[in-house]
Write a protein that holds these residues in place. Structure first.
Motif, PDB file in Angstrom:
ATOM      1  N   ARG A 165       8.934  -1.749   1.221  1.00 36.89           N
ATOM      2  CA  ARG A 165       9.802  -2.400  -0.067  1.00 36.89           C
ATOM      3  C   ARG A 165      10.241  -1.098  -1.011  1.00 36.89           C
ATOM      4  O   ARG A 165       9.165  -0.327  -1.230  1.00 36.89           O
ATOM      5  CB  ARG A 165       8.904  -3.290  -0.773  1.00 36.89           C
ATOM      6  CG  ARG A 165       9.755  -3.828  -2.046  1.00 36.89           C
ATOM      7  CD  ARG A 165       8.992  -5.113  -2.610  1.00 36.89           C
ATOM      8  NE  ARG A 165       7.581  -4.931  -2.860  1.00 36.89           N
ATOM      9  CZ  ARG A 165       6.519  -5.690  -2.848  1.00 36.89           C
ATOM     10  NH1 ARG A 165       7.006  -7.072  -2.982  1.00 36.89           N
ATOM     11  NH2 ARG A 165       5.291  -5.559  -3.079  1.00 36.89           N
ATOM     12  N   VAL A 166      11.501  -1.210  -1.267  1.00 36.21           N
ATOM     13  CA  VAL A 166      11.760  -0.076  -2.415  1.00 36.21           C
ATOM     14  C   VAL A 166      12.633  -0.809  -3.602  1.00 36.21           C
ATOM     15  O   VAL A 166      13.474  -1.673  -3.255  1.00 36.21           O
ATOM     16  CB  VAL A 166      12.827   0.862  -1.800  1.00 36.21           C
ATOM     17  CG1 VAL A 166      13.107   1.790  -2.572  1.00 36.21           C
ATOM     18  CG2 VAL A 166      12.159   1.474  -0.341  1.00 36.21           C
TER      19      VAL A 166
ATOM     20  N   GLY B 193      23.358   3.198 -14.090  1.00 32.32           N
ATOM     21  CA  GLY B 193      22.077   2.646 -15.121  1.00 32.32           C
ATOM     22  C   GLY B 193      21.791   4.070 -16.059  1.00 32.32           C
ATOM     23  O   GLY B 193      20.752   3.712 -16.582  1.00 32.32           O
ATOM     24  N   GLY B 194      22.227   5.138 -15.758  1.00 32.38           N
ATOM     25  CA  GLY B 194      21.838   6.265 -16.756  1.00 32.38           C
ATOM     26  C   GLY B 194      20.661   6.588 -16.514  1.00 32.38           C
ATOM     27  O   GLY B 194      19.795   7.743 -17.181  1.00 32.38           O
ATOM     28  N   GLY B 195      19.968   6.521 -15.255  1.00 28.35           N
ATOM     29  CA  GLY B 195      18.688   7.001 -14.870  1.00 28.35           C
ATOM     30  C   GLY B 195      17.656   5.782 -14.923  1.00 28.35           C
ATOM     31  O   GLY B 195      18.097   4.671 -15.321  1.00 28.35           O
ATOM     32  N   GLY B 196      16.673   6.008 -14.145  1.00 23.15           N
ATOM     33  CA  GLY B 196      15.618   4.977 -14.180  1.00 23.15           C
ATOM     34  C   GLY B 196      14.306   5.298 -13.104  1.00 23.15           C
ATOM     35  O   GLY B 196      13.965   6.657 -13.138  1.00 23.15           O
ATOM     36  N   SER B 197      14.054   4.535 -12.281  1.00 23.05           N
ATOM     37  CA  SER B 197      12.979   4.871 -11.440  1.00 23.05           C
ATOM     38  C   SER B 197      13.057   4.247 -10.179  1.00 23.05           C
ATOM     39  O   SER B 197      13.833   3.157  -9.828  1.00 23.05           O
ATOM     40  CB  SER B 197      11.609   4.400 -11.985  1.00 23.05           C
ATOM     41  OG  SER B 197      11.480   3.206 -12.173  1.00 23.05           O
ATOM     42  N   MET B 198      12.218   4.609  -8.931  1.00 24.37           N
ATOM     43  CA  MET B 198      12.314   4.271  -7.553  1.00 24.37           C
ATOM     44  C   MET B 198      10.693   3.950  -7.445  1.00 24.37           C
ATOM     45  O   MET B 198       9.988   5.005  -7.836  1.00 24.37           O
ATOM     46  CB  MET B 198      12.926   5.011  -6.414  1.00 24.37           C
ATOM     47  CG  MET B 198      12.730   4.372  -5.229  1.00 24.37           C
ATOM     48  SD  MET B 198      12.551   5.401  -3.978  1.00 24.37           S
ATOM     49  CE  MET B 198      10.561   5.722  -4.016  1.00 24.37           C
ATOM     50  N   ARG B 199      10.372   2.876  -7.029  1.00 22.50           N
ATOM     51  CA  ARG B 199       9.173   2.609  -6.474  1.00 22.50           C
ATOM     52  C   ARG B 199       9.103   1.966  -5.017  1.00 22.50           C
ATOM     53  O   ARG B 199       9.804   0.891  -4.949  1.00 22.50           O
ATOM     54  CB  ARG B 199       8.510   1.441  -7.494  1.00 22.50           C
ATOM     55  CG  ARG B 199       6.987   1.041  -6.998  1.00 22.50           C
ATOM     56  CD  ARG B 199       6.601   0.143  -8.082  1.00 22.50           C
ATOM     57  NE  ARG B 199       5.040   0.031  -8.280  1.00 22.50           N
ATOM     58  CZ  ARG B 199       4.459  -0.511  -7.319  1.00 22.50           C
ATOM     59  NH1 ARG B 199       4.932  -1.374  -6.483  1.00 22.50           N
ATOM     60  NH2 ARG B 199       2.954  -0.815  -7.422  1.00 22.50           N
ATOM     61  N   GLY B 200       8.307   2.585  -4.125  1.00 23.93           N
ATOM     62  CA  GLY B 200       8.485   2.477  -2.812  1.00 23.93           C
ATOM     63  C   GLY B 200       7.100   1.993  -2.391  1.00 23.93           C
ATOM     64  O   GLY B 200       6.229   2.875  -2.999  1.00 23.93           O
ATOM     65  N   SER B 201       6.980   1.109  -1.324  1.00 24.17           N
ATOM     66  CA  SER B 201       5.565   0.781  -0.830  1.00 24.17           C
ATOM     67  C   SER B 201       5.712   0.269   0.681  1.00 24.17           C
ATOM     68  O   SER B 201       6.939  -0.110   0.995  1.00 24.17           O
ATOM     69  CB  SER B 201       4.796  -0.077  -1.772  1.00 24.17           C
ATOM     70  OG  SER B 201       5.495  -1.163  -1.617  1.00 24.17           O
ATOM     71  N   LEU B 202       4.700   0.643   1.199  1.00 26.05           N
ATOM     72  CA  LEU B 202       4.557  -0.108   2.678  1.00 26.05           C
ATOM     73  C   LEU B 202       3.982  -1.575   2.274  1.00 26.05           C
ATOM     74  O   LEU B 202       3.272  -1.693   1.159  1.00 26.05           O
ATOM     75  CB  LEU B 202       3.403   0.409   3.308  1.00 26.05           C
ATOM     76  CG  LEU B 202       3.654   2.135   3.724  1.00 26.05           C
ATOM     77  CD1 LEU B 202       2.357   2.332   4.714  1.00 26.05           C
ATOM     78  CD2 LEU B 202       4.703   2.166   4.635  1.00 26.05           C
TER      79      LEU B 202
ATOM     80  N   SER C 244       0.834  -1.188   0.076  1.00 26.64           N
ATOM     81  CA  SER C 244       0.007  -0.059   0.175  1.00 26.64           C
ATOM     82  C   SER C 244       0.821   1.330   0.023  1.00 26.64           C
ATOM     83  O   SER C 244       1.986   1.114   0.112  1.00 26.64           O
ATOM     84  CB  SER C 244      -0.951  -0.117   1.416  1.00 26.64           C
ATOM     85  OG  SER C 244      -0.027   0.235   2.488  1.00 26.64           O
ATOM     86  N   SER C 245       0.118   2.437  -0.230  1.00 27.95           N
ATOM     87  CA  SER C 245       0.904   3.641   0.088  1.00 27.95           C
ATOM     88  C   SER C 245       2.130   3.815  -0.870  1.00 27.95           C
ATOM     89  O   SER C 245       3.124   4.019  -0.655  1.00 27.95           O
ATOM     90  CB  SER C 245       1.443   4.067   1.349  1.00 27.95           C
ATOM     91  OG  SER C 245       0.496   4.218   2.341  1.00 27.95           O
ATOM     92  N   VAL C 246       1.913   3.471  -2.257  1.00 27.08           N
ATOM     93  CA  VAL C 246       2.879   3.488  -3.291  1.00 27.08           C
ATOM     94  C   VAL C 246       3.375   4.782  -3.693  1.00 27.08           C
ATOM     95  O   VAL C 246       2.529   5.689  -3.968  1.00 27.08           O
ATOM     96  CB  VAL C 246       2.471   2.610  -4.634  1.00 27.08           C
ATOM     97  CG1 VAL C 246       3.492   2.610  -5.777  1.00 27.08           C
ATOM     98  CG2 VAL C 246       2.041   1.171  -4.351  1.00 27.08           C
ATOM     99  N   GLN C 247       4.613   4.753  -3.771  1.00 22.80           N
ATOM    100  CA  GLN C 247       5.384   6.137  -4.119  1.00 22.80           C
ATOM    101  C   GLN C 247       6.232   5.734  -5.239  1.00 22.80           C
ATOM    102  O   GLN C 247       6.975   4.883  -5.058  1.00 22.80           O
ATOM    103  CB  GLN C 247       6.342   6.662  -2.996  1.00 22.80           C
ATOM    104  CG  GLN C 247       5.574   6.883  -1.670  1.00 22.80           C
ATOM    105  CD  GLN C 247       4.708   8.185  -1.654  1.00 22.80           C
ATOM    106  OE1 GLN C 247       5.222   9.141  -2.173  1.00 22.80           O
ATOM    107  NE2 GLN C 247       3.616   8.072  -1.298  1.00 22.80           N
TER     108      GLN C 247
END
Length: 142
Positions: free
Chosen positions: A82-83, A63-72, A11-14
């Motif tokens: 979890r990140v 990696g030349g850039g990308g993304s982060m996805r974090g959540s409870l 839950s609470s995905v960032q």
């Protein structure tokens, strides 16, 4: 949706795109907020944020850039954060070597991946040369 026993509910995905050094700061701030929401101890918050900062920096630098996805996350009665960091960079040709303490690609101190792994409870590294890297970490509340 209820997860099966042993499965992880989230839950609470960032989500934070990582394309410039300022994005590393944004990723670190998002992880700190999630760590506080998960009621991690101050020490565990600091460990997770430190690991996330290092992994976000690697996502940008290597990696030349990308993304982060974090959540409870919750697994049975355990709660945590979890990140996941992902990029479509060159990948890591030798995972064992990259996770060796003191090893460096020549641009760092050699503490990044192995140090980040020691700071979290779960660490998963998936990389394919020419396709990119995905690193997922979890820190559980005590």
């Amino acid at each position: 949706m209820k997860a099966e026993p042993g499965e992880v509910e989230e839950s609470s995905v960032q989500e934070v795109p990582i394309g410039a050094s300022g994005d590393v700061v944004k990723a670190r701030q998002a992880v700190r907020v999630l760590a506080q929401q998960a009621r991690l101890s101050l020490v565990d918050q600091t460990k997770l944020v430190t690991a996330a900062s290092e992994l976000a920096r690697n996502t940008l630098t290597y990696g030349g850039g990308g993304s982060m996805r974090g959540s409870l996350v919750r697994r049975n009665v355990k709660e945590g954060v979890r990140v996941q960091f992902s990029d479509q960079g060159p990948g890591i040709p030798d995972l064992d070597l990259a996770l060796t303490d003191g090893w460096s690609s020549g641009r760092g101190m050699g503490l990044g991946l192995s140090g980040a792994k020691r700071l979290v409870d779960e660490f998963d590294l998936d990389s394919e040369v020419g396709k990119g890297t995905v690193i997922t970490v979890i820190k559980w509340a005590r």
